[in-house]
Design a protein around this motif. Structure first.
Motif, short mmCIF file in Angstrom:
data_model
loop_
_atom_site.label_atom_id
_atom_site.label_comp_id
_atom_site.label_asym_id
_atom_site.label_seq_id
_atom_site.Cartn_x
_atom_site.Cartn_y
_atom_site.Cartn_z
N GLU A 105 -8.80 14.31 -45.38
CA GLU A 105 -8.07 13.09 -45.05
C GLU A 105 -6.92 12.86 -46.02
O GLU A 105 -5.86 12.35 -45.64
CB GLU A 105 -9.01 11.89 -45.05
CG GLU A 105 -9.70 11.63 -46.39
CD GLU A 105 -10.62 10.42 -46.34
OE1 GLU A 105 -10.68 9.77 -45.28
OE2 GLU A 105 -11.28 10.14 -47.36
N LEU B 290 -2.86 12.87 -44.97
CA LEU B 290 -2.01 11.74 -45.33
C LEU B 290 -0.78 12.21 -46.10
O LEU B 290 0.36 11.87 -45.74
CB LEU B 290 -2.80 10.73 -46.16
CG LEU B 290 -2.03 9.50 -46.64
CD1 LEU B 290 -1.70 8.59 -45.47
CD2 LEU B 290 -2.82 8.74 -47.70
N SER C 243 1.60 14.48 -43.98
CA SER C 243 2.34 13.73 -42.96
C SER C 243 3.49 12.95 -43.57
O SER C 243 4.61 12.95 -43.03
CB SER C 243 1.39 12.78 -42.22
OG SER C 243 0.36 13.49 -41.57
N TRP D 245 5.00 3.81 -48.47
CA TRP D 245 4.59 5.04 -49.15
C TRP D 245 5.13 5.13 -50.58
O TRP D 245 4.44 5.63 -51.47
CB TRP D 245 5.06 6.25 -48.34
CG TRP D 245 4.68 7.58 -48.91
CD1 TRP D 245 5.51 8.51 -49.47
CD2 TRP D 245 3.36 8.14 -48.99
NE1 TRP D 245 4.81 9.61 -49.88
CE2 TRP D 245 3.48 9.41 -49.60
CE3 TRP D 245 2.11 7.70 -48.61
CZ2 TRP D 245 2.38 10.23 -49.83
CZ3 TRP D 245 1.00 8.51 -48.83
CH2 TRP D 245 1.15 9.76 -49.44
N GLU E 180 -3.80 3.05 -45.21
CA GLU E 180 -3.53 4.48 -45.06
C GLU E 180 -3.76 4.93 -43.62
O GLU E 180 -2.96 5.69 -43.06
CB GLU E 180 -4.42 5.28 -46.02
CG GLU E 180 -3.98 5.17 -47.48
CD GLU E 180 -4.89 5.94 -48.41
OE1 GLU E 180 -4.51 6.12 -49.59
OE2 GLU E 180 -5.99 6.34 -47.98
N THR E 181 -4.84 4.45 -43.02
CA THR E 181 -5.12 4.81 -41.63
C THR E 181 -4.09 4.19 -40.69
O THR E 181 -3.57 4.86 -39.78
CB THR E 181 -6.53 4.34 -41.23
OG1 THR E 181 -7.49 4.93 -42.11
CG2 THR E 181 -6.85 4.72 -39.80
N LEU F 11 -0.65 5.88 -41.07
CA LEU F 11 -0.67 7.23 -40.51
C LEU F 11 -0.56 7.18 -38.99
O LEU F 11 0.16 7.98 -38.38
CB LEU F 11 -1.94 7.95 -40.94
CG LEU F 11 -2.03 9.45 -40.62
CD1 LEU F 11 -0.86 10.20 -41.22
CD2 LEU F 11 -3.35 10.02 -41.13
#
Length: 216
Positions: free
Chosen positions: A75, A79, A82, A137, A201-202, A205
Motif C-alpha cells: 500500500e 501510494l 502514484s 502530497w 491517503e486512501t 489516491l
C-alpha cells in the motif's frame, strides 16, 4: 502566460489557436494551422524518443517512489508510486506548482473567444484537482506526518516507570508503562491523527485515479 504551442493534450494549440476547438475544419485552420502543428508535433515526438532513450529524467517506464531502500508494504509503494507519477506529470507540463496555479488562473479568467467553453471548463477543473492533490502530497501530508512523529516521540519516547513495594514482603519492583499519565491526551490525539492520515491517503489516491486520464 500560455506557450505558443502545445502538443501534449486535448488543449493542444499552435500560435494561440486550439487544434481541437470550434475552428477546426475552417479553411485557414486546415491549410495553415493543422499542417504546421503536425510538423511541429512530428519534430517534438522525435525529440522525445531520443530523450526517452538517453535522458535519465525522461525514463518514464521507471518510477522513482522516493522511498528509502528496503522493504515496504504494498500500500505504501502504490501510494508513493502514484503520486510520483502525478508530480512528474506536473513537472513535464508546467515545471512548477506556482506556474500550474498561475496558468490555471489565467485560463479561467481569460476571455473564451473562439475556444470551446466545455473544453476550458474541463481543463480548469482537472488542473484545480491536480493542484489540490499536489498541495496535499507536498504540504498537508508531510506536516501531518511530522506532527505524528513528534507526538509519538513524546508519548513513547520515554518509558514511564513506577516503583511498587509489596506490603507483606517489602520487596520492591518496577512497573513499566509506555505512556506517562500526563501524556494520555497526546496518545489519543496521535491515534486520531494516524487515522486521519490513513483515511486521507486512501481518499486522495482514489481522487488521483479519477483524473488519471489527464496525466501526461
Amino acid at each position: 502566460m500560455r506557450r505558443f504551442f502545445d502538443f501534449s493534450s486535448s488543449m493542444s494549440h499552435f500560435l494561440g489557436v486550439y487544434i481541437y476547438g470550434p475552428n477546426r475544419g475552417k479553411w485557414w485552420h486546415s491549410c495553415a494551422i493543422m499542417p504546421l502543428w503536425k510538423l511541429g508535433r512530428a519534430i517534438h515526438r522525435r525529440k522525445l524518443r531520443l530523450l526517452y532513450r538517453f535522458h535519465p529524467s525522461y525514463r518514464f517506464h521507471m518510477i522513482d517512489t522516493g522511498l528509502k531502500p528496503g522493504p515496504h508494504m504494498g500500500e505504501r509503494l502504490i501510494l508513493h508510486a502514484s503520486f510520483s507519477i502525478l508530480m512528474n506529470s506536473m513537472k513535464i507540463r508546467f515545471d512548477t506548482l506556482d506556474r500550474l496555479e498561475t496558468e490555471t488562473r489565467d485560463l479561467e479568467a481569460a476571455p473564451i473567444g473562439n475556444n470551446s467553453p466545455e473544453l476550458i471548463d474541463h481543463e480548469v477543473a482537472f488542473r484545480k484537482e491536480m493542484i489540490q492533490l499536489i498541495r496535499w502530497w507536498t504540504i498537508t501530508r508531510p506536516a501531518d506526518l511530522a506532527h505524528a512523529k513528534s507526538l509519538a516521540d513524546l508519548v513513547y519516547g520515554d518509558v514511564y516507570m513506577v516503583e511498587r513495594i509489596d506490603e507483606k514482603t517489602g520487596a520492591k519492583s518496577l512497573e513499566i508503562f509506555p505512556t506517562a499519565p500526563e501524556h494520555k491526551g497526546q496518545k489519543k490525539e496521535l491515534r486520531a491523527l494516524r487515522k486521519k492520515i490513513a483515511h486521507e491517503e486512501t481518499e486522495m489516491l482514489h481522487r488521483l485515479i479519477d483524473i488519471k486520464g489527464g496525466l501526461d
